[in-house]
Design a protein around this motif. Structure first.
Motif, PDB file in Angstrom:
ATOM      1  N   PRO A 147       0.815  -1.218   0.000  1.00 26.12           N
ATOM      2  CA  PRO A 147       0.000   0.000   0.000  1.00 26.12           C
ATOM      3  C   PRO A 147       0.851   1.272   0.000  1.00 26.12           C
ATOM      4  N   ILE A 148       2.173   1.119  -0.153  1.00 29.12           N
ATOM      5  CA  ILE A 148       3.091   2.257  -0.035  1.00 29.12           C
ATOM      6  C   ILE A 148       3.605   2.745  -1.392  1.00 29.12           C
ATOM      7  N   GLY A 149       3.900   1.813  -2.314  1.00 30.53           N
ATOM      8  CA  GLY A 149       4.280   2.256  -3.652  1.00 30.53           C
ATOM      9  C   GLY A 149       5.743   2.083  -3.976  1.00 30.53           C
ATOM     10  N   HIS A 169       4.245  10.452   8.320  1.00 26.07           N
ATOM     11  CA  HIS A 169       3.058  11.097   7.771  1.00 26.07           C
ATOM     12  C   HIS A 169       2.154  10.069   7.100  1.00 26.07           C
ATOM     13  N   ARG A 170       0.870  10.093   7.458  1.00 27.00           N
ATOM     14  CA  ARG A 170      -0.086   9.185   6.824  1.00 27.00           C
ATOM     15  C   ARG A 170      -0.740   9.873   5.642  1.00 27.00           C
ATOM     16  N   GLN A 171      -0.840   9.166   4.558  1.00 25.25           N
ATOM     17  CA  GLN A 171      -1.541   9.680   3.378  1.00 25.25           C
ATOM     18  C   GLN A 171      -1.924   8.482   2.506  1.00 25.25           C
ATOM     19  N   VAL A 172      -2.737   8.726   1.478  1.00 22.72           N
ATOM     20  CA  VAL A 172      -3.022   7.646   0.533  1.00 22.72           C
ATOM     21  C   VAL A 172      -1.849   7.597  -0.434  1.00 22.72           C
ATOM     22  N   LEU A 227       1.175   3.609   7.436  1.00 19.20           N
ATOM     23  CA  LEU A 227       1.271   4.994   6.942  1.00 19.20           C
ATOM     24  C   LEU A 227       0.238   5.232   5.845  1.00 19.20           C
ATOM     25  N   ALA A 228      -0.315   4.161   5.285  1.00 18.45           N
ATOM     26  CA  ALA A 228      -1.359   4.299   4.264  1.00 18.45           C
ATOM     27  C   ALA A 228      -2.662   4.711   4.947  1.00 18.45           C
ATOM     28  N   ALA A 229      -3.130   5.909   4.636  1.00 19.68           N
ATOM     29  CA  ALA A 229      -4.345   6.416   5.280  1.00 19.68           C
ATOM     30  C   ALA A 229      -5.570   5.597   4.881  1.00 19.68           C
ATOM     31  N   THR A 287       2.951   3.920  14.730  1.00 21.94           N
ATOM     32  CA  THR A 287       1.764   4.759  14.534  1.00 21.94           C
ATOM     33  C   THR A 287       0.617   4.355  15.468  1.00 21.94           C
ATOM     34  N   LEU A 288       0.858   3.400  16.348  1.00 17.53           N
ATOM     35  CA  LEU A 288      -0.237   2.858  17.169  1.00 17.53           C
ATOM     36  C   LEU A 288      -0.782   3.853  18.201  1.00 17.53           C
ATOM     37  N   GLY A 289      -0.078   4.967  18.387  1.00 23.29           N
ATOM     38  CA  GLY A 289      -0.593   6.000  19.296  1.00 23.29           C
ATOM     39  C   GLY A 289      -1.789   6.719  18.682  1.00 23.29           C
TER      40      GLY A 289
END
Ligand code: SF4
Length: 274
Positions: A31-33, A56-59, A91-93, A118-120
């Motif tokens: 899912p990251i690319g 940073h999370r994003q699509v 990180l994939a939103a 990212t679990l926080g």
């Protein structure tokens, strides 16, 4: 924050199946690319030096692109469909959307491999809990160990990390694994502290491992998969130190005796599977 602009012309977000000693025949979802992106830069990472270090999370890859590529792999005759790929999958939103889409399309068990940083974020926990199985990386129980092995983009607060994992454990009905890469023999105090974490988290199982494949010097998409002949890779690599299987076995027996949690480690004859 660094945001990658990705050309996806040759990129396929579905790869494999990959044979894994831990999970069986696993179809990979990335899912990251094309550009490796992670909040860690682990010294043993099979993606090479991480290109974009971020939390940073994003699509990164649209859900539709993933599901269209996945449809080509029908009837998905695999043990599990695993989200990992070119970096940290949380990180994939669109993580939650991807997990729901995979389930609806394939009805196969899903697994996410995460480094836990990212679990926080409650949204991450909620999305991640949609997986059937989650495996969290825990390569060290002291700041020095984590800094040395995982090289995080910013120092990890281990007290917060433990609380975040416990919080996720509380809401997650699936199978939770702790995945630990052993690069050298751990001291007695490190082993005891690890067992304290294990008792506090109560995972379903623990997976101990040691590097068996060399690290690519720069990012190669092929690093997402395992290789039948790691000696003849078509790109430059650096050999990694690994520990003798007896060290994994002894540590595994100690953890199991002290915590009652099952511990798995790679059989020597399968040392090339991921
Ligand atoms: S967490 Fe995984 S993807 Fe990120 S640097 Fe470590 S091994 Fe590589």
């Amino acid at each position: 924050m660094t945001t990658a602009t990705v050309s996806r012309s040759k990129f396929n977000p579905v790869y494999g199946p990959v044979l894994s000693w831990r999970y069986g025949n696993s179809l990979g979802i990335d899912p990251i690319g094309e550009i490796s992106t992670c909040s860690f830069n682990c010294v043993y990472c099979q993606l090479g030096e991480i290109e974009v270090k971020t939390q940073h999370r994003q699509v990164y890859v649209p859900t539709q692109q993933i599901l269209q590529a996945l449809a080509e792999f029908a009837p998905w005759d695999v043990d599990v469909i695993t989200l990992s790929g070119s970096g940290e999958p949380t990180l994939a939103a669109n993580l939650g959307e991807i997990l729901i889409g995979i389930k609806t399309l394939t009805h196969r068990p899903t697994l996410v491999l995460t480094n836990g940083t990212t679990l926080g974020d409650p949204q991450v926990r909620e999305q991640l809990a949609l997986a059937d199985q989650v495996s969290i990386k825990l390569d060290g129980v002291s700041t020095a160990q984590v800094q040395r092995i995982n090289q995080p983009i910013r120092e990890i607060n281990l007290t917060h990390l433990l609380t975040d994992i416990q919080e996720f454990r509380r809401i997650f009905p699936g199978k939770l694994g702790l995945q630990t890469m052993i690069l050298s023999r751990w001291s007695s105090s490190e082993r005891q502290e690890y067992q304290r974490w294990v008792k506090a988290i109560a995972p379903t199982e623990i997976q101990l491992n040691t590097p068996t494949r060399p690290k690519p010097l720069k990012h190669e998409l092929a690093g997402r998969e395992n290789h039948a002949s790691p000696e003849n890779l078509p790109y430059e690599v650096r050999k990694l130190k690994s520990v003798h299987p007896s060290i994994l076995k002894d540590f595994a027996e100690e953890i199991q005796a002290q915590t009652g949690i099952p511990v798995r480690y790679p059989p020597i004859c399968h040392s090339q599977s991921v």
